[in-house]
Design an enzyme around this catalytic site. Sequence first.
Site, mmCIF file in Angstrom:
data_model
loop_
_atom_site.group_PDB
_atom_site.id
_atom_site.type_symbol
_atom_site.label_atom_id
_atom_site.label_comp_id
_atom_site.label_asym_id
_atom_site.label_seq_id
_atom_site.Cartn_x
_atom_site.Cartn_y
_atom_site.Cartn_z
ATOM 1 N N HIS A 131 84.565 37.087 53.378
ATOM 2 C CA HIS A 131 84.987 38.238 54.182
ATOM 3 C C HIS A 131 83.836 38.496 55.147
ATOM 4 C CE1 HIS A 131 86.497 42.724 54.116
ATOM 5 N NE2 HIS A 131 86.640 42.145 55.295
ATOM 6 N N THR A 222 88.489 37.096 48.016
ATOM 7 C CA THR A 222 87.367 37.296 48.933
ATOM 8 C C THR A 222 86.579 38.528 48.507
ATOM 9 O OG1 THR A 222 86.745 37.369 51.275
ATOM 10 C CG2 THR A 222 88.541 38.808 50.611
ATOM 11 N N CYS A 223 85.380 38.681 49.042
ATOM 12 C CA CYS A 223 84.561 39.863 48.751
ATOM 13 C C CYS A 223 85.150 41.090 49.442
ATOM 14 C CB CYS A 223 83.129 39.659 49.234
ATOM 15 S SG CYS A 223 82.226 38.392 48.320
ATOM 16 N N GLU A 224 84.977 42.246 48.827
ATOM 17 C CA GLU A 224 85.477 43.480 49.441
ATOM 18 C C GLU A 224 84.628 43.889 50.632
ATOM 19 O OE1 GLU A 224 85.930 48.190 48.333
ATOM 20 O OE2 GLU A 224 86.234 46.726 46.732
#
EC number: 3.4.22.71
Length: 244
Positions: A131, A222-224
């Site tokens: 992300h 995905t990463c936040e």
Amino acid sequence: MRMKRFLTIVQILLVVIIIIFGYKIVQTYIEDKQERANYEKLQQKFQMLMSKHQEHVRPQFESLEKINKDIVGWIKLSGTSLNYPVLQGKTNHDYLNLDFEREHRRKGSIFMDFRNELKNLNHNTILYGHHVGDNTMFDVLEDYLKQSFYEKHKIIEFDNKYGKYQLQVFSAYKTTTKDNYIRTDFENDQDYQQFLDETKRKSVINSDVNVTVKDRIMTLSTCEDAYSETTKRIVVVAKIIKVS
């Protein structure tokens, strides 16, 4: 006199910091621009191959494998920037910071979990991507947390050397790395059903996609946070339908 000297030193340090910071910004911009150009060339190549071999997937991936044998698929969401090759390394660290040409890039690649089988799909096939905050890579996953976006983008396209697939999105949610959502296989149907039920329960969107233990699913992760390391994750899950 000392104060004047001190202020001069501070000014010099500030100038140096500004120069270094500016250099890094310019360097990142140039690298990202080059990376976009590289992906655009590959996207055009893949599109051309798809138009020539609409009924047979294998030839497209023979051409892509000449670029990198680790290219195992292609994922696309029409109307968005999601249009990338999918890589698979020997570990889940191989393509965190490498692009499809194996060049070091901060954005890395979209990649498949090393445990997943390509020909005989596991219960759960997992794709990872960064992300990055500029509407590329897996940034679009965050949009799936909104019902309005989901309603317009229910189907994601996925291709590999063995077939063409539709990914019917049925769940989107936030979680953390403590949540074992990246299981690839299950002990039995009951175990898998519990996982599916939990996946639906966690979803922040409403979907009428019917998923049973006979189905295979794909999890996109995905990463936040796009700007700092975090254990928080955004997850989108879809039912896999083979088209050809």
